[in-house]
Design an enzyme around this catalytic site. Structure first.
Site, short mmCIF file in Angstrom:
data_model
loop_
_atom_site.label_atom_id
_atom_site.label_comp_id
_atom_site.label_asym_id
_atom_site.label_seq_id
_atom_site.Cartn_x
_atom_site.Cartn_y
_atom_site.Cartn_z
N THR A 185 0.78 -1.27 0.00
CA THR A 185 0.03 -0.27 0.09
C THR A 185 0.99 1.44 -0.14
O THR A 185 0.96 1.83 0.77
CB THR A 185 -0.71 0.14 1.70
OG1 THR A 185 -1.64 -1.31 1.38
CG2 THR A 185 -1.18 1.40 1.51
N GLU A 269 2.64 0.59 10.93
CA GLU A 269 2.00 0.97 11.67
C GLU A 269 2.21 0.61 13.45
O GLU A 269 2.16 -0.44 13.61
CB GLU A 269 0.98 1.21 12.09
CG GLU A 269 0.95 1.99 11.03
CD GLU A 269 -0.65 1.62 9.51
OE1 GLU A 269 -1.57 2.64 9.08
OE2 GLU A 269 -1.66 0.55 9.94
#
Length: 397
Positions: A185, A269
């Site tokens: 992504t 993340e």
């Protein structure tokens, strides 16, 4: 000190209101001085965003004049209206440059399933054209304009000599979650002033992608918007590249793309470690890649690294279920240079020392050696933390 920006480009970024935070740019624009060679590599997901469909149909090309990106809204799963909005964005940029919309490439990233706030984007494009420039501050603003959950901009630059001429290559990328190969992504734009044909750009970009952006994972989730673009202005005066000169450029581009690619799992993340997995002695490159990917994707390996646990069993068992045939007695495992496993059994090691080497360093090196051949492969992954789960459970709410 000279600017690292290749000749033939100007760029800028601006906040138009797609993102809520007024201090974060959400529009990025790169403008080419003249018709420019461009090639792209795109997501393999069957569900794709409007800008991916648009760019695929227009690359490779030697007529590209701009790349426009919005962040905060992916313009994915938005139907016919999404296609119209994407075409309108390209058309606005094209009209300002006096060129065809087909000469403008687009990228979008952010929440899927929402239509673009076109009124804000129209106003923002008017403004960003006033902020274009050719120094590092303009490049940094453009790099910030493609970010979503990234902690900060991801950029890299190299300068080299090709055919006796100084050549610059500079790149930006974004990505921190929903990261898996083919591609991740991510959005990325790489600019160079070397001279390439459209087919050369397409071939060399696909080649280096397989050893960079297709060698990273955070969570195994492939996106709808992944796009990697290479633009070559030809302004360095190298002449058309071939033979050793083309290979030298490919090597420099590969190094830059690997630098950019590693920054993505390093910013995974909630990540606290960047894990580098090296496979040596495999029968062939495909086997080496498959083993590396299996280890990189293992949630149990990831959580072990998070806790500083030198859990050799999780790593060797992941290699064992990779589907690759190898002699288990010929496998050897080291973590951060410490030998943990050899010839089918763990070796004696100081668990506390190895654990501390993981806890004390952001980078963790996992090396698996085999006796099947001479093939090697390298992969990068992030660890898996409670913060990752928390972040993604609250992303929409």
């Amino acid at each position: 000190m000279t600017s690292p920006i290749p000749a033939g480009f100007k760029m800028g970024g601006f906040h138009c209101g797609v993102k809520r935070n007024p201090n974060k740019e959400d529009l990025s624009l790169i403008v080419c001085d003249e018709d420019t060679v461009a090639a792209g590599v795109y997501t393999t997901n069957l569900v794709v965003a409007a800008p991916v469909v648009w760019d695929r149909a227009r690359t490779p090309s030697d007529k590209i004049r701009a790349v426009m990106t919005n962040s905060g809204n992916a313009n994915a799963c938005t139907g016919e209206q999404g296609d119209k909005d994407n075409a309108e964005m390209a058309g606005i940029v094209a009209d300002k440059l006096g060129v065809s919309a087909d000469q403008v490439l687009t990228m979008s990233t952010g929440i899927i399933g929402h239509h673009l706030p076109m009124e804000k984007i129209r106003t923002g494009l008017d403004e960003v054209f006033q902020r274009l420039g050719t120094d590092e501050s303009h490049f940094d603003a453009a790099a910030r304009g493609i970010m979503t959950t990234d902690k900060g901009k991801k950029v890299a630059a190299v300068e080299c000599k090709i055919n006796g001429r100084p050549v610059k290559i500079i790149g930006m990328c974004k990505g921190a979650g929903m990261i898996a190969p083919n591609m991740a992504t991510m959005l990325s734009v790489v600019l160079t002033d070397a001279q390439l044909t459209p087919e050369q750009a397409k071939t060399v970009l696909a080649d280096v992608t397989n050893t960079s952006f297709n060698c990273i994972t955070v969570d195994g989730h492939r996106s709808t918007n992944d796009t990697l673009l290479l633009l070559a202005s030809g302004k360095a005066g190298t002449g058309e590249l071939s033979g050793p000169a083309l290979e030298a450029f490919r090597a420099e581009l590969e190094q830059l793309c690997q630098d950019l690619a590693k920054q993505i799992p390093a910013d995974g993340e909630g990540s606290t470690h960047l894990i580098e997995i090296n496979i040596e002695g495999a029968a062939n490159r495909d086997d080496a890649k498959r083993i590396a990917k299996t280890v990189a994707d293992s949630a149990l390996v990831k959580t072990a690294i998070t806790g500083g646990d030198p859990n050799w069993g999780r790593i060797v068992s992941a290699a064992g279920y990779s589907g690759v045939q190898f002699d288990p007695m010929g496998m050897e495992l080291t973590v951060n240079g410490h030998l943990l496993y050899r010839e089918g059994t763990p070796v004696k090691f100081d668990e506390k020392t190895v654990s501390q080497s993981i806890k004390d360093n952001f980078d963790t090196n996992v090396t698996l050696k085999f006796n099947e051949g001479n093939a090697r492969f390298r992969y990068w992954s992030s660890d898996l933390t409670v913060e990752y789960v928390k972040f993604n459970s609250e992303y929409r709410t």
